[in-house]
Design a protein around this motif. Sequence first.
Motif, short mmCIF file in Angstrom:
data_model
loop_
_atom_site.label_atom_id
_atom_site.label_comp_id
_atom_site.label_asym_id
_atom_site.label_seq_id
_atom_site.Cartn_x
_atom_site.Cartn_y
_atom_site.Cartn_z
N ASP A 172 0.83 -1.21 0.00
CA ASP A 172 0.00 0.00 0.00
C ASP A 172 0.87 1.26 0.00
OD1 ASP A 172 -2.34 -1.41 -0.01
OD2 ASP A 172 -2.58 -1.40 2.17
N VAL A 173 1.93 1.23 0.79
CA VAL A 173 2.81 2.41 0.85
C VAL A 173 3.52 2.60 -0.49
CG1 VAL A 173 4.85 3.39 2.02
CG2 VAL A 173 3.09 2.22 3.35
N LEU A 174 3.91 1.48 -1.12
CA LEU A 174 4.57 1.60 -2.43
C LEU A 174 3.59 2.16 -3.46
CD1 LEU A 174 6.96 1.09 -4.34
CD2 LEU A 174 6.01 -1.19 -4.77
N ALA A 175 2.35 1.67 -3.45
CA ALA A 175 1.35 2.16 -4.42
C ALA A 175 1.14 3.66 -4.23
CB ALA A 175 0.04 1.40 -4.24
N ALA A 222 10.37 -0.18 -9.65
CA ALA A 222 9.68 -0.13 -8.34
C ALA A 222 8.57 -1.18 -8.29
CB ALA A 222 9.10 1.26 -8.11
N ALA A 223 7.83 -1.31 -9.39
CA ALA A 223 6.73 -2.27 -9.42
C ALA A 223 7.27 -3.71 -9.31
CB ALA A 223 5.92 -2.09 -10.69
N ALA A 224 8.35 -3.99 -10.03
CA ALA A 224 8.95 -5.34 -9.96
C ALA A 224 9.39 -5.63 -8.53
CB ALA A 224 10.13 -5.43 -10.94
N ALA A 281 5.91 -8.27 -2.05
CA ALA A 281 4.65 -8.96 -1.72
C ALA A 281 4.94 -10.44 -1.42
CB ALA A 281 3.65 -8.83 -2.86
N GLY A 282 5.82 -11.04 -2.20
CA GLY A 282 6.20 -12.43 -1.97
C GLY A 282 6.88 -12.59 -0.62
N LYS A 283 7.79 -11.69 -0.34
CA LYS A 283 8.57 -11.77 0.90
C LYS A 283 7.68 -11.55 2.14
CE LYS A 283 12.39 -12.75 2.52
NZ LYS A 283 12.84 -14.13 2.44
N LEU A 284 6.62 -10.74 1.97
CA LEU A 284 5.75 -10.43 3.11
C LEU A 284 4.80 -11.57 3.46
CD1 LEU A 284 4.81 -6.70 2.27
CD2 LEU A 284 6.23 -7.51 4.17
N PHE A 285 4.71 -12.57 2.58
CA PHE A 285 3.78 -13.67 2.81
C PHE A 285 4.25 -14.56 3.96
CE2 PHE A 285 2.21 -17.99 1.94
CZ PHE A 285 0.86 -17.73 1.92
N HIS A 286 3.33 -14.83 4.90
CA HIS A 286 3.73 -15.68 6.03
C HIS A 286 2.85 -16.92 6.18
CE1 HIS A 286 6.95 -13.19 7.31
NE2 HIS A 286 6.19 -12.13 7.35
N LEU A 294 -0.83 -2.51 -7.90
CA LEU A 294 0.23 -1.71 -8.54
C LEU A 294 -0.16 -1.31 -9.96
CD1 LEU A 294 3.30 -3.67 -7.12
CD2 LEU A 294 2.58 -1.34 -6.50
N GLN A 295 -0.91 -2.20 -10.65
CA GLN A 295 -1.36 -1.88 -12.01
C GLN A 295 -2.25 -0.66 -12.05
OE1 GLN A 295 -3.21 -5.52 -13.17
NE2 GLN A 295 -1.56 -6.10 -14.57
N LYS A 296 -2.91 -0.38 -10.91
CA LYS A 296 -3.88 0.72 -10.90
C LYS A 296 -3.26 2.06 -10.49
CE LYS A 296 -7.83 -2.24 -10.23
NZ LYS A 296 -8.15 -3.30 -9.28
#
Length: 347
Positions: free
Chosen positions: A34-37, A54-56, A62-67, A85-87
Amino acid sequence: MAVRTIEWIDNKIVLLDQTLLPTEEKYLIIDSIDVLAEAIKSLRVRGAPAIGVAAAMGVALAGKLFHGQSREAFNEDVLKAIDLLQKTRPTAVNLFWALDRMQNILKAHSSNSIADIQKILIDEAMKIFEEDRQICRLMGKNGADLLDHSVTILTHCNAGALATADYGTALAVVYAAHEQGKKVKVFSDETRPLLQGARLTAWELQKSNIDVTVICDNMAASVMKSGLIDCVIVGADRIAANGDVANKIGTYGLAILAQAHKIPFYVAAPLSTIDMSISHGDQIPIEMRASQEITHGFGKQTVPDGVTVYNPAFDVTPNTLITAIVTEAGVVRTPFQKVFQEIMPSS
Ligand code: MRU
């Protein structure tokens, strides 16, 4: 390069907040999608290639944040991040190019473990980052070959280190020519309404000891007429298959002025900015931005309350006004479409 625009450090995205330049150099440490968007939307990170990088990195984050435990839930989280991010911004195609590339990697490794795919996504984002650095250097060299030993260039907006992972697209040509010992002087349009030319281009060129003069956008015609400009070089946010170029609002006007004054008009952009799925520039989506950027620029009200404002962030320059497009694969001249078909990597 003296400027560090975007980096991946300790599984976080580190960004120079460009909204604070030129008076404050503050780095943001981003560990949420959210902060990146928000950072992309509000132009804390901006410029087509930098938005792509930045998007990549956002997808890797997002992958790293998955727990969680299941690969299915992992994919869902990452796809949700891609969707968000697309939006953020519609015009720069590098955003969609980078997100598609990351999504393809996710799909291609659908049977890998969560730990594996987390690493693979980070590796791919770093690959995009590294490739962008090399592409900047190649564009710089290809473009510098077009310039005389002593040259004055007019540019618009910021297509430099702050817009890429290395030293830019349009400004890569400037930096490369400077490194080759050419005598390069730059006129930078201030670039209303958000002043990327005055705040950002002038800031980074000054940091690199390159002779830079800021002018108001409405001075370009008279500066050209005075014989002060040898060529115009700008970046691009999206290039249609026929060579029409979307770039910061005001670019089209400059191209008309350059033609009227018989000055070459060059565009510098990586192949990832070329969108072969769009045949003409009038199909490029143009971002409309908030009226406050014009009515209350940098906190000061300059338009009466209630007055209507029109604020497109980009315009389209027809290919007929473009002398050449500098890419990492070489300098492309008309017929653009034919040459693009030869040099574009097949997907
Ligand atoms: O709205 P911005 O600041 O993202 O617009 C940037 C531009 O128009 C640049 O010229 C373009 O992205 C090329 S950057 C190498």
